[in-house]
Scaffold this motif. Structure first.
Motif, PDB file in Angstrom:
ATOM      1  N   ALA A  56      72.919  27.701  17.409  1.00  0.00           N
ATOM      2  CA  ALA A  56      73.124  26.667  16.224  1.00  0.00           C
ATOM      3  C   ALA A  56      73.930  25.502  16.514  1.00  0.00           C
ATOM      4  CB  ALA A  56      74.150  27.486  14.986  1.00  0.00           C
ATOM      5  N   LEU A  57      74.932  25.618  17.425  1.00  0.00           N
ATOM      6  CA  LEU A  57      75.849  24.591  18.020  1.00  0.00           C
ATOM      7  C   LEU A  57      74.984  23.697  18.847  1.00  0.00           C
ATOM      8  CD1 LEU A  57      78.885  23.847  17.525  1.00  0.00           C
ATOM      9  CD2 LEU A  57      79.117  24.867  20.012  1.00  0.00           C
ATOM     10  N   ARG A  58      74.133  24.303  19.479  1.00  0.00           N
ATOM     11  CA  ARG A  58      73.099  23.287  20.353  1.00  0.00           C
ATOM     12  C   ARG A  58      72.070  22.540  19.456  1.00  0.00           C
ATOM     13  NH1 ARG A  58      73.672  27.334  24.397  1.00  0.00           N
ATOM     14  NH2 ARG A  58      72.130  28.492  23.522  1.00  0.00           N
ATOM     15  N   GLU A  59      71.684  23.382  18.288  1.00  0.00           N
ATOM     16  CA  GLU A  59      70.849  22.560  17.337  1.00  0.00           C
ATOM     17  C   GLU A  59      71.453  21.365  16.793  1.00  0.00           C
ATOM     18  OE1 GLU A  59      69.569  25.626  14.802  1.00  0.00           O
ATOM     19  OE2 GLU A  59      68.212  26.640  16.313  1.00  0.00           O
ATOM     20  N   LEU A  60      72.790  21.668  16.160  1.00  0.00           N
ATOM     21  CA  LEU A  60      73.625  20.702  15.800  1.00  0.00           C
ATOM     22  C   LEU A  60      73.726  19.501  16.696  1.00  0.00           C
ATOM     23  CD1 LEU A  60      75.114  19.544  13.304  1.00  0.00           C
ATOM     24  CD2 LEU A  60      77.134  20.703  14.344  1.00  0.00           C
ATOM     25  N   ALA A  61      73.975  19.732  18.061  1.00  0.00           N
ATOM     26  CA  ALA A  61      74.217  18.671  18.856  1.00  0.00           C
ATOM     27  C   ALA A  61      73.030  17.837  19.272  1.00  0.00           C
ATOM     28  CB  ALA A  61      74.593  19.309  20.362  1.00  0.00           C
ATOM     29  N   SER A  62      71.795  18.449  19.014  1.00  0.00           N
ATOM     30  CA  SER A  62      70.482  17.701  19.344  1.00  0.00           C
ATOM     31  C   SER A  62      70.290  16.743  17.869  1.00  0.00           C
ATOM     32  CB  SER A  62      69.305  18.509  19.423  1.00  0.00           C
ATOM     33  OG  SER A  62      68.112  17.933  19.329  1.00  0.00           O
ATOM     34  N   SER A  63      70.573  17.294  16.747  1.00  0.00           N
ATOM     35  CA  SER A  63      70.564  16.548  15.408  1.00  0.00           C
ATOM     36  C   SER A  63      71.574  15.355  15.717  1.00  0.00           C
ATOM     37  CB  SER A  63      70.896  17.225  14.354  1.00  0.00           C
ATOM     38  OG  SER A  63      70.941  16.417  13.278  1.00  0.00           O
ATOM     39  N   SER A 113      79.599  17.347  19.169  1.00  0.00           N
ATOM     40  CA  SER A 113      79.623  15.844  19.710  1.00  0.00           C
ATOM     41  C   SER A 113      80.151  16.081  21.376  1.00  0.00           C
ATOM     42  CB  SER A 113      80.719  15.228  18.981  1.00  0.00           C
ATOM     43  OG  SER A 113      79.964  15.150  17.697  1.00  0.00           O
ATOM     44  N   LYS A 114      81.204  16.688  21.314  1.00  0.00           N
ATOM     45  CA  LYS A 114      81.627  16.904  22.948  1.00  0.00           C
ATOM     46  C   LYS A 114      80.500  17.509  23.675  1.00  0.00           C
ATOM     47  CE  LYS A 114      85.894  17.683  23.830  1.00  0.00           C
ATOM     48  NZ  LYS A 114      87.285  18.235  24.302  1.00  0.00           N
ATOM     49  N   LEU A 115      79.812  18.609  23.086  1.00  0.00           N
ATOM     50  CA  LEU A 115      78.564  19.070  23.860  1.00  0.00           C
ATOM     51  C   LEU A 115      77.661  17.912  24.558  1.00  0.00           C
ATOM     52  CD1 LEU A 115      77.799  21.900  24.561  1.00  0.00           C
ATOM     53  CD2 LEU A 115      76.317  21.892  22.756  1.00  0.00           C
ATOM     54  N   ILE A 116      77.498  16.956  23.952  1.00  0.00           N
ATOM     55  CA  ILE A 116      76.363  15.983  24.255  1.00  0.00           C
ATOM     56  C   ILE A 116      76.868  14.764  24.872  1.00  0.00           C
ATOM     57  CG2 ILE A 116      74.526  16.625  22.466  1.00  0.00           C
ATOM     58  CD1 ILE A 116      75.457  14.181  20.973  1.00  0.00           C
ATOM     59  N   LYS A 165      72.683  13.896  18.330  1.00  0.00           N
ATOM     60  CA  LYS A 165      72.197  12.934  19.363  1.00  0.00           C
ATOM     61  C   LYS A 165      71.027  11.916  18.536  1.00  0.00           C
ATOM     62  CE  LYS A 165      70.553  13.100  24.231  1.00  0.00           C
ATOM     63  NZ  LYS A 165      70.180  13.829  25.186  1.00  0.00           N
ATOM     64  N   GLU A 166      70.316  12.593  17.766  1.00  0.00           N
ATOM     65  CA  GLU A 166      69.355  11.671  17.169  1.00  0.00           C
ATOM     66  C   GLU A 166      69.666  10.922  15.852  1.00  0.00           C
ATOM     67  OE1 GLU A 166      65.898  11.625  17.984  1.00  0.00           O
ATOM     68  OE2 GLU A 166      66.548  12.519  19.951  1.00  0.00           O
ATOM     69  N   LEU A 167      70.676  11.504  15.285  1.00  0.00           N
ATOM     70  CA  LEU A 167      71.029  10.726  14.082  1.00  0.00           C
ATOM     71  C   LEU A 167      72.406  10.414  13.851  1.00  0.00           C
ATOM     72  CD1 LEU A 167      68.939  13.426  11.425  1.00  0.00           C
ATOM     73  CD2 LEU A 167      68.180  11.117  12.489  1.00  0.00           C
ATOM     74  N   GLY A 168      73.202  10.776  14.695  1.00  0.00           N
ATOM     75  CA  GLY A 168      74.766  10.579  14.693  1.00  0.00           C
ATOM     76  C   GLY A 168      75.496  11.755  13.863  1.00  0.00           C
ATOM     77  N   VAL A 169      76.586  11.610  13.566  1.00  0.00           N
ATOM     78  CA  VAL A 169      77.479  12.472  12.643  1.00  0.00           C
ATOM     79  C   VAL A 169      77.362  11.850  11.439  1.00  0.00           C
ATOM     80  CG1 VAL A 169      79.723  13.457  12.446  1.00  0.00           C
ATOM     81  CG2 VAL A 169      78.904  13.149  14.729  1.00  0.00           C
ATOM     82  N   ILE A 170      76.452  12.609  10.487  1.00  0.00           N
ATOM     83  CA  ILE A 170      76.213  12.318   9.124  1.00  0.00           C
ATOM     84  C   ILE A 170      77.543  12.369   8.480  1.00  0.00           C
ATOM     85  CG2 ILE A 170      74.704  12.535   7.200  1.00  0.00           C
ATOM     86  CD1 ILE A 170      72.516  13.360   8.953  1.00  0.00           C
ATOM     87  N   GLN A 171      78.096  13.358   8.405  1.00  0.00           N
ATOM     88  CA  GLN A 171      79.354  13.824   7.574  1.00  0.00           C
ATOM     89  C   GLN A 171      80.646  13.624   8.365  1.00  0.00           C
ATOM     90  OE1 GLN A 171      79.337  17.573   5.768  1.00  0.00           O
ATOM     91  NE2 GLN A 171      81.334  17.181   4.724  1.00  0.00           N
ATOM     92  N   PRO A 172      81.302  12.790   8.265  1.00  0.00           N
ATOM     93  CA  PRO A 172      82.727  12.564   9.123  1.00  0.00           C
ATOM     94  C   PRO A 172      83.445  14.193   9.090  1.00  0.00           C
ATOM     95  CG  PRO A 172      82.531  10.593   7.588  1.00  0.00           C
ATOM     96  CD  PRO A 172      81.385  11.717   7.106  1.00  0.00           C
ATOM     97  N   ILE A 173      84.253  14.339  10.109  1.00  0.00           N
ATOM     98  CA  ILE A 173      85.037  15.467  10.342  1.00  0.00           C
ATOM     99  C   ILE A 173      86.370  14.813   9.529  1.00  0.00           C
ATOM    100  CG2 ILE A 173      84.426  16.115  12.399  1.00  0.00           C
ATOM    101  CD1 ILE A 173      86.830  14.784  13.774  1.00  0.00           C
TER     102      ILE A 173
END
Length: 299
Positions: free
Chosen positions: A63-70, A102-105, A72-80
């Motif tokens: 799930a973490l890799r799927e989020l990382a892929s997202s 984010s660190k993963l990519i 990479k394509e769209l950026g972080v939509i919801q800020p931490i």
């Protein structure tokens, strides 16, 4: 287009201001604090430390890799959300999956909502934020409630107001922590539901709890069948659950042999019996690494 350019310029300006005044901002009353605290600013990932109060202990790698892929394509939509520490340092309040992804990519910065909070506020924010998540297992939720009681000194009534849950719901979660640790682990691994756990709580003897827990796993008992089993045990009757028309009893050779499979693969192995000595052996896996480990065992 003009609005987007203006927003980016503003972001760079706030980031620059944060670097210039970071060590001077330690409370909401400090100079320039109103321009930084409560705003979304792009900050460097290397300046952020993980939240020591994070209730979650497991992050699904796939799930973490799927989020990382997202991302990479769209950026972080919801800020931490982070809280500001001394100097140009920050600590996560919420958003650890986005932070890790984010660190993963290889990203260097991440948009973050800046807050100032003491340790107690930090713990409360992290616990309450995590309780609201839908992907926590029942034991993680129960532990979060228990920490709010122990470390923030909240009553169940106060906690009910903070997290927006009925007091009876909170009580039901907390009762799960009275179960044997083996059963709690089974709930965390997804082998039985909260409904199963609530039924087992009514059994005081630990050995009886574990005995029925094994039956739930081996015979794939429903919550209803588990409740019947618990009721029969408390009444001193038979502990054999009533079978539905679609249920097929697991042969003894299977219930005995499945332990060998479980020990070999390092997981609880499920079986589905269809009758006439036919059935399926189900081998669960919890990540890509786990899947590859099981694949090597079968080669």
């Amino acid at each position: 287009m003009a609005k987007a350019t203006k927003k980016q310029a503003l972001g760079r300006g706030l980031s620059a201001l944060l670097k210039e005044t970071s060590s001077d901002i330690t409370s909401a009353n400090d100079k320039n604090a109103d321009k930084v605290v409560g705003n979304i600013i792009e900050i460097e990932l290397d300046t952020i430390e993980v939240n020591p109060y994070q209730p979650r202990s497991y992050f699904n790698e796939e799930a973490l890799r799927e989020l990382a892929s997202s991302i990479k394509e769209l950026g972080v939509i919801q800020p931490i959300t982070v809280r500001k520490l001394d100097g140009n340092k920050f600590q996560l309040v919420s958003g650890e999956r986005r932070f890790r992804a984010s660190k993963l990519i290889g990203n260097k910065t991440i948009p973050a909502y800046i807050r100032i909070a003491n340790d107690q506020e930090m713990l409360e924010m992290a616990l309450v934020e995590n309780i609201q998540r839908k992907d926590l297992d029942p034991i993680e939720v129960a532990l979060s409630y228990q920490r709010l009681i122990d470390e923030i000194d909240l009553t169940q009534e106060e906690m009910s107001q903070r997290v927006g849950k009925k007091r009876s719901t909170i009580t039901n979660y907390l009762r799960l922590l009275k179960l044997d640790p083996i059963i709690q682990t089974g709930m965390r691994d997804g082998f039985l539901s909260m409904g199963h756990g609530r039924a087992l709580i009514n059994i005081e003897d630990t050995e009886d709890q574990l005995s029925i827990y094994e039956k739930i796993i081996q015979q794939k008992l429903s919550v209803r069948q588990t409740e019947q089993l618990v009721k029969a045990l408390k009444e001193g009757g038979s502990t054999k659950p009533k079978a539905n028309s679609k249920d097929v009893e697991v042969p003894k050779y299977v219930s005995k042999g499945i332990k060998t499979f479980s020990e070999y693969f390092g997981h609880k192995i499920d079986v589905k019996i269809s009758g006439n000595d036919k059935g399926k052996i189900i081998i669960p896996f919890h990540s890509e690494e786990d899947f590859n480990r099981l694949k090597k065992l079968l080669q």
